[in-house]
Scaffold this motif. Structure first.
Motif, PDB file in Angstrom:
ATOM      1  N   ALA A 237      -9.462   5.140 -43.885  1.00 11.05           N
ATOM      2  CA  ALA A 237      -8.295   5.704 -44.520  1.00 11.05           C
ATOM      3  C   ALA A 237      -7.151   4.910 -43.881  1.00 11.05           C
ATOM      4  CB  ALA A 237      -7.913   7.078 -44.546  1.00 11.05           C
ATOM      5  N   SER A 238      -7.625   3.704 -43.411  1.00  8.98           N
ATOM      6  CA  SER A 238      -6.539   2.767 -42.819  1.00  8.98           C
ATOM      7  C   SER A 238      -7.056   1.401 -43.697  1.00  8.98           C
ATOM      8  CB  SER A 238      -6.501   2.681 -41.235  1.00  8.98           C
ATOM      9  OG  SER A 238      -6.172   3.448 -40.751  1.00  8.98           O
ATOM     10  N   MET A 239      -6.385   0.949 -44.672  1.00  6.80           N
ATOM     11  CA  MET A 239      -6.729  -0.160 -45.299  1.00  6.80           C
ATOM     12  C   MET A 239      -7.191  -1.302 -44.180  1.00  6.80           C
ATOM     13  SD  MET A 239      -5.212  -2.522 -47.953  1.00  6.80           S
ATOM     14  CE  MET A 239      -5.874  -3.393 -49.446  1.00  6.80           C
TER      15      MET A 239
ATOM     16  N   LEU B 136       3.262  -0.493 -40.773  1.00 10.21           N
ATOM     17  CA  LEU B 136       2.163   0.453 -39.939  1.00 10.21           C
ATOM     18  C   LEU B 136       1.190   0.776 -41.072  1.00 10.21           C
ATOM     19  CD1 LEU B 136       0.949   2.724 -38.413  1.00 10.21           C
ATOM     20  CD2 LEU B 136       2.054   1.322 -37.078  1.00 10.21           C
ATOM     21  N   ASP B 137       0.308   0.444 -41.307  1.00 14.18           N
ATOM     22  CA  ASP B 137      -0.678   0.738 -42.342  1.00 14.18           C
ATOM     23  C   ASP B 137      -1.640   2.059 -41.929  1.00 14.18           C
ATOM     24  OD1 ASP B 137      -2.390   0.465 -44.930  1.00 14.18           O
ATOM     25  OD2 ASP B 137      -3.882  -0.115 -43.481  1.00 14.18           O
ATOM     26  N   GLY B 138      -1.932   3.176 -42.661  1.00 16.78           N
ATOM     27  CA  GLY B 138      -2.860   4.048 -42.088  1.00 16.78           C
ATOM     28  C   GLY B 138      -2.169   5.140 -41.321  1.00 16.78           C
ATOM     29  N   SER B 139      -1.008   5.426 -41.819  1.00 21.38           N
ATOM     30  CA  SER B 139       0.134   6.287 -40.894  1.00 21.38           C
ATOM     31  C   SER B 139      -0.694   7.621 -40.900  1.00 21.38           C
ATOM     32  CB  SER B 139       1.263   6.525 -41.896  1.00 21.38           C
ATOM     33  OG  SER B 139       1.943   5.503 -42.253  1.00 21.38           O
TER      34      SER B 139
ATOM     35  N   LYS C  95      -2.923   3.480 -55.912  1.00 23.90           N
ATOM     36  CA  LYS C  95      -2.280   3.825 -54.746  1.00 23.90           C
ATOM     37  C   LYS C  95      -1.643   2.723 -54.077  1.00 23.90           C
ATOM     38  CE  LYS C  95      -2.119   6.435 -50.535  1.00 23.90           C
ATOM     39  NZ  LYS C  95      -2.691   7.342 -49.252  1.00 23.90           N
TER      40      LYS C  95
ATOM     41  N   ARG D 266      -0.187  -0.894 -52.451  1.00 16.44           N
ATOM     42  CA  ARG D 266       0.920  -1.829 -52.931  1.00 16.44           C
ATOM     43  C   ARG D 266       0.558  -3.359 -53.235  1.00 16.44           C
ATOM     44  NH1 ARG D 266       3.085   3.006 -50.154  1.00 16.44           N
ATOM     45  NH2 ARG D 266       1.161   2.230 -48.858  1.00 16.44           N
TER      46      ARG D 266
ATOM     47  N   TYR E 244      -9.995   1.023 -53.994  1.00 19.09           N
ATOM     48  CA  TYR E 244      -9.095   2.157 -54.096  1.00 19.09           C
ATOM     49  C   TYR E 244      -8.751   1.967 -55.633  1.00 19.09           C
ATOM     50  CZ  TYR E 244      -6.598   6.401 -52.531  1.00 19.09           C
ATOM     51  OH  TYR E 244      -6.198   7.334 -52.581  1.00 19.09           O
TER      52      TYR E 244
ATOM     53  N   GLU F 155       7.376  -2.063 -46.777  1.00 25.27           N
ATOM     54  CA  GLU F 155       6.812  -0.679 -47.370  1.00 25.27           C
ATOM     55  C   GLU F 155       8.015   0.179 -47.307  1.00 25.27           C
ATOM     56  OE1 GLU F 155       3.148   1.001 -46.121  1.00 25.27           O
ATOM     57  OE2 GLU F 155       3.789   2.731 -47.027  1.00 25.27           O
TER      58      GLU F 155
ATOM     59  N   GLU G 285      -0.046  -5.101 -49.273  1.00 26.14           N
ATOM     60  CA  GLU G 285      -1.216  -4.696 -48.874  1.00 26.14           C
ATOM     61  C   GLU G 285      -2.395  -5.608 -49.774  1.00 26.14           C
ATOM     62  OE1 GLU G 285      -0.571   0.019 -47.688  1.00 26.14           O
ATOM     63  OE2 GLU G 285      -0.505  -0.583 -49.898  1.00 26.14           O
TER      64      GLU G 285
ATOM     65  N   ASP H   1       3.777  -4.575 -44.443  1.00 24.05           N
ATOM     66  CA  ASP H   1       3.317  -3.052 -44.365  1.00 24.05           C
ATOM     67  C   ASP H   1       3.402  -2.713 -42.859  1.00 24.05           C
ATOM     68  OD1 ASP H   1       2.350  -0.688 -44.161  1.00 24.05           O
ATOM     69  OD2 ASP H   1       0.410  -0.867 -45.199  1.00 24.05           O
TER      70      ASP H   1
ATOM     71  N   TRP I  61     -15.460   5.465 -44.763  1.00 23.15           N
ATOM     72  CA  TRP I  61     -13.812   5.401 -45.217  1.00 23.15           C
ATOM     73  C   TRP I  61     -13.041   5.826 -43.901  1.00 23.15           C
ATOM     74  CZ3 TRP I  61     -11.143   3.395 -49.182  1.00 23.15           C
ATOM     75  CH2 TRP I  61      -9.995   4.045 -49.495  1.00 23.15           C
TER      76      TRP I  61
ATOM     77  N   ASN J  23     -12.637   6.678 -51.101  1.00 20.69           N
ATOM     78  CA  ASN J  23     -12.458   8.186 -50.872  1.00 20.69           C
ATOM     79  C   ASN J  23     -12.919   9.053 -52.024  1.00 20.69           C
ATOM     80  OD1 ASN J  23     -11.405  10.546 -50.779  1.00 20.69           O
ATOM     81  ND2 ASN J  23      -9.416   9.998 -50.014  1.00 20.69           N
TER      82      ASN J  23
HETATM   83  P1  AHG Z   1       0.127   3.719 -45.613  1.00 23.70           P
HETATM   84  O1  AHG Z   1      -0.077   4.141 -44.318  1.00 23.70           O
HETATM   85  O2  AHG Z   1       0.566   2.013 -45.167  1.00 23.70           O
HETATM   86  O3  AHG Z   1       1.053   4.269 -46.637  1.00 23.70           O
HETATM   87  O4  AHG Z   1      -1.174   2.978 -46.374  1.00 23.70           O
HETATM   88  C1  AHG Z   1      -2.176   3.997 -46.141  1.00 23.70           C
HETATM   89  C2  AHG Z   1      -3.109   3.520 -47.512  1.00 23.70           C
HETATM   90  C3  AHG Z   1      -4.228   2.816 -47.027  1.00 23.70           C
HETATM   91  O5  AHG Z   1      -4.275   2.164 -45.581  1.00 23.70           O
HETATM   92  C4  AHG Z   1      -5.565   3.441 -47.134  1.00 23.70           C
HETATM   93  O6  AHG Z   1      -6.664   2.889 -47.534  1.00 23.70           O
HETATM   94  C5  AHG Z   1      -5.181   4.645 -48.059  1.00 23.70           C
HETATM   95  O7  AHG Z   1      -3.822   4.689 -48.043  1.00 23.70           O
HETATM   96  C6  AHG Z   1      -5.853   5.960 -47.586  1.00 23.70           C
HETATM   97  O8  AHG Z   1      -5.690   6.877 -48.777  1.00 23.70           O
HETATM   98  P2  AHG Z   1      -6.176   8.276 -48.781  1.00 23.70           P
HETATM   99  O9  AHG Z   1      -5.508   9.156 -47.782  1.00 23.70           O
HETATM  100  O10 AHG Z   1      -5.869   8.709 -50.159  1.00 23.70           O
HETATM  101  O11 AHG Z   1      -7.697   8.172 -48.843  1.00 23.70           O
END
Ligand code: AHG
Ligand code: MN
Ligand code: MN
Length: 335
Positions: free
Chosen positions: A245-247, A116-119, A275, A277, A263, A92, A281, A114, A243, A209
């Motif tokens: 916000a970290s997949m 670091l997911d959930g940055s 959103k 990938r 999503y 990513e 992901e 990816d 929710w 979300n």
């Molecule tokens: P990343 O940190 O790799 O960019 O991925 C974030 C992704 C995913 O992990 C999560 O489900 C989603 O973005 C959250 O998005 P919102 O902030 O729009 O809810």
């Protein structure tokens, strides 16, 4: 006393007893796990290490990179480039592919991640993770190019993620169900803690979300409205919502106790299919979920059947408990 099964032993047995994984793939998975262990230690240091906050750069998707996005990316590359198991990597955080330098032997596999997911959760001490997908390099030509990565998710030979939460947990499939390993910090190794993970087919928990509700397409709105209507609505039962916000963390919860994660495409950026990938992901998560008895679609078709055209391609995602995914997908496909 029952003996603990380390990740190493699990992989050796998958190789020896089941013939499921060749030696190069076993090495690859061990190296990825080792890299995840290093990332886990960096995550744990938080403010005590120089790992928090934003870096002064953007990635190819125009997102501001966090220091940990870059650290995790470097750890994965350094760990994987010299072992002779890989031809190239994609991430990513990198626009193009990273071909293994020619001072090292080239292996048969391609690794996508990816790092670091959930940055957005790094700086607030909420669970984050690493997601990875492994493909075989096509053997009909010498060298390696970006087009070699553009294979459907159904072609993956291994996929998994590592979640850095209250525990550090590695979840893995090589096509024979899903296994979970917990990092034993005293021993410094991942230990098998659950095999054959199964996602219940039904659920009363959804993850989406909700702040994007006004931008959703009609089938998504219908599905969520019906959940929200609870006992008195068409579903005849109350639903709960989560929710993170970290997949990684949302999918982990679904693997542990069921649920549906969405999503979807929405009207904020109508030209983008979603959103998340596809290659690093949705594909790995989609395969893990299927291997645990769940389902994963983009509303129209199975995620794993999508033929990618771009490395950083985005996709709409509906995954989790089978019956709910089929219902939500049905709302998209019915006339
Ligand atoms: P990343 O940190 O790799 O960019 O991925 C974030 C992704 C995913 O992990 C999560 O489900 C989603 O973005 C959250 O998005 P919102 O902030 O729009 O809810
Ligand atoms: Mn991500
Ligand atoms: Mn990321």
């Amino acid at each position: 006393m029952t003996q603990k099964v380390s990740l190493t032993r699990y992989l050796v047995e998958q190789q020896r007893v089941d013939g499921l994984i060749p030696a190069q793939l076993r090495l690859l998975l061990e190296v990825v796990a080792r890299a995840c262990k290093r990332i886990s230690f960096a995550v744990n240091k938080g403010e005590l290490g120089d790992v928090m906050g934003a870096a002064e750069t953007q990635n190819v998707q125009g997102e501001v990179q966090k220091k940990l996005d870059i650290i995790a990316n470097e750890v994965l590359i350094e760990a994987n480039e010299w072992g002779g198991h890989l031809a190239a990597m994609a991430s990513e955080e990198m626009e193009g592919i990273y071909v293994v330098p020619n001072r090292y032997p080239q292996g048969e596999y391609l690794l996508l991640f990816d790092p670091l997911d959930g940055s957005s959760n790094i700086d607030v001490n909420v669970s984050i993770g690493t997601i990875f997908s492994v493909l075989k390099k096509p053997d009909d030509h010498p060298g390696v190019q970006e087009a070699d990565f553009l294979q459907a998710g159904a072609k993956q030979v291994a996929a998994g993620y590592c979640i850095y939460g209250p525990q550090t947990t590695l979840v893995l499939t090589v096509g024979d169900g899903v296994a979970m390993f917990t990092l034993d910090r005293e021993q410094g190794s991942f230990v098998l803690t659950q095999e054959n993970l199964r996602i219940p087919e039904d659920t009363k928990e959804f993850a989406i979300n909700m702040s994007n509700m006004r931008h959703w397409d009609a089938p998504v709105k219908r599905y969520i409205d019906e959940c929200l209507a609870g006992k008195d609505g068409p579903r005849g039962k109350d639903f709960n919502m989560r929710w993170i916000a970290s997949m990684v963390a949302d999918v982990h919860r679904i693997l542990m106790r069921g649920g549906i994660f969405m999503y979807p495409w929405d009207k904020r950026e109508p030209e983008k299919p979603g959103k998340l990938r596809l290659m690093y992901e949705a594909n790995p998560m989609g395969w893990l979920v299927e291997q645990a008895g769940g389902a994963a679609t983009n509303g129209k078709e199975r995620i794993l059947d999508i033929e990618p055209t771009k490395l950083h391609q985005r996709v709409s995602v509906i995954l989790g408990s089978k019956n709910e995914v089929e219902r939500a997908t049905g709302y998209h496909t019915e006339k």
